[in-house]
Design an enzyme around this catalytic site. Structure first.
Site, PDB file in Angstrom:
ATOM      1  N   ASN A  96      40.211  50.107  44.964  1.00  0.00           N
ATOM      2  CA  ASN A  96      40.820  51.366  45.364  1.00  0.00           C
ATOM      3  C   ASN A  96      39.760  52.363  45.850  1.00  0.00           C
ATOM      4  O   ASN A  96      39.679  52.698  47.013  1.00  0.00           O
ATOM      5  CB  ASN A  96      41.609  51.947  44.197  1.00  0.00           C
ATOM      6  CG  ASN A  96      42.338  53.241  44.530  1.00  0.00           C
ATOM      7  OD1 ASN A  96      42.888  53.885  43.661  1.00  0.00           O
ATOM      8  ND2 ASN A  96      42.348  53.666  45.774  1.00  0.00           N
ATOM      9  N   ALA A 100      38.000  46.666  39.439  1.00  0.00           N
ATOM     10  CA  ALA A 100      37.144  47.773  39.003  1.00  0.00           C
ATOM     11  C   ALA A 100      35.673  47.495  39.268  1.00  0.00           C
ATOM     12  O   ALA A 100      35.156  46.430  38.920  1.00  0.00           O
ATOM     13  CB  ALA A 100      37.352  48.096  37.531  1.00  0.00           C
ATOM     14  N   GLY A 101      35.015  48.469  39.898  1.00  0.00           N
ATOM     15  CA  GLY A 101      33.581  48.408  40.120  1.00  0.00           C
ATOM     16  C   GLY A 101      33.154  48.017  41.515  1.00  0.00           C
ATOM     17  O   GLY A 101      31.986  48.158  41.877  1.00  0.00           O
ATOM     18  N   LYS A 160      51.042  46.050  36.696  1.00  0.00           N
ATOM     19  CA  LYS A 160      49.651  45.969  36.246  1.00  0.00           C
ATOM     20  C   LYS A 160      49.544  46.713  34.918  1.00  0.00           C
ATOM     21  O   LYS A 160      49.726  47.936  34.861  1.00  0.00           O
ATOM     22  CB  LYS A 160      48.692  46.582  37.265  1.00  0.00           C
ATOM     23  CG  LYS A 160      47.247  46.553  36.787  1.00  0.00           C
ATOM     24  CD  LYS A 160      46.320  47.354  37.692  1.00  0.00           C
ATOM     25  CE  LYS A 160      44.931  47.438  37.072  1.00  0.00           C
ATOM     26  NZ  LYS A 160      44.022  48.317  37.843  1.00  0.00           N
TER      27      LYS A 160
END
EC number: 2.8.1.10
Length: 262
Positions: free
Chosen positions: A211, A189-190, A101
């Site tokens: 995560n 993300a978010g 990544k």
């Protein structure tokens, strides 16, 4: 239908469309338990923060060595292409892993937004060296296409700032990116809760990486299971095809054949 719904990224195939992270957990044991509960087949690891290269210290790899879960090293903490390229070359030499990544942060103080120019530069170099690159980027379909042309195996647009838990703040942009590229689009993300993952999948995303939403939940194991189920439900909903939105009500029952009462 979902049993044969395989996600192909680069040279690997996955049954699960959920990717989980390894950061922010209290210990490796909790990381392992939550990951198993999620049924994810891939877990990201920030190589500059979590040990997977030194066998003489506690190593996250040891917890997963008897599973089918793949490691996805990421370049979190890198701020330019040179740092990321060097990190991945060293990681590949130490572990043999070339599935990565690519994450290069431009604003390290507040938004943690990616530096897309440095990301693109690193992608061009690493792709030529045979790396399978999942590229973390902003929600710009033009940049997504450039990363695809540079050799990325998947595009990972943010849904909101990293760790914010704000959910999907850019539904149209995610859809635009999905339409712009032919490689998988993984929303990253978010995400704050399971319904955010379901929304991402209903928009047509090929997968979701989360995560913080799991690691910092009051019950990480239960949240991991919820994310698992939300991904499946959102994917099934997308494949089923939603009804069109209309400005006015539509009766559920037809008007034909109605009985008349005098």
């Amino acid at each position: 239908m979902l049993e044969n719904d395989i996600l192909q990224i680069g040279n690997k195939n996955f049954k699960s469309r959920l990717i989980v992270g390894s950061g922010k957990y209290p210990d490796f044991k909790t990381t392992y338990d939550a990951t198993i509960a999620s049924e994810a087949e891939m877990i990201t690891v920030a190589v500059r923060r979590v040990n997977i290269t030194n066998p003489n210290e506690e190593n996250l790899l040891d917890y997963f060595k008897h599973t089918n879960i793949s490691f996805l090293p990421n370049s979190a903490g890198c701020v330019n292409a040179k740092e990321a390229i060097t990190l991945f070359r060293l990681t590949k030499e130490a572990t043999g892993i070339d599935f990565i990544k690519l994450e290069i942060i431009g604003d390290t103080q507040k938004t943690l937004y990616p530096d897309v120019i440095e990301t693109l530069n690193a992608c061009e170099v690493l792709a030529k060296e045979g790396f399978n690159i999942l590229a973390y980027t902003n929600d710009d379909p033009v940049m997504a296409k450039k990363l695809e042309n540079a050799g990325a195996s998947a595009i990972m647009p943010l849904a909101a700032p990293i760790g914010s838990g704000l959910g999907i703040q850019n539904r149209y942009n995610i859809a635009f990116i999905k339409a712009a590229v032919k490689i998988p689009v993984i929303v990253d993300a978010g995400v704050g809760c399971a319904s955010d993952s379901a929304i991402a999948m209903e928009l047509g995303a090929d997968g979701v990486l989360t995560n913080t939403a799991i690691a910092q939940a009051k019950n990480p194991i239960l949240m991991a299971q919820a994310m698992r189920d939300a991904i499946k439900a959102g994917r099934a909903s997308y494949l089923a095809g939603r009804i069109p939105k209309k400005p006015y009500a539509t009766a559920s029952s037809p008007n034909d054949g109605l009985l008349e009462f005098n």
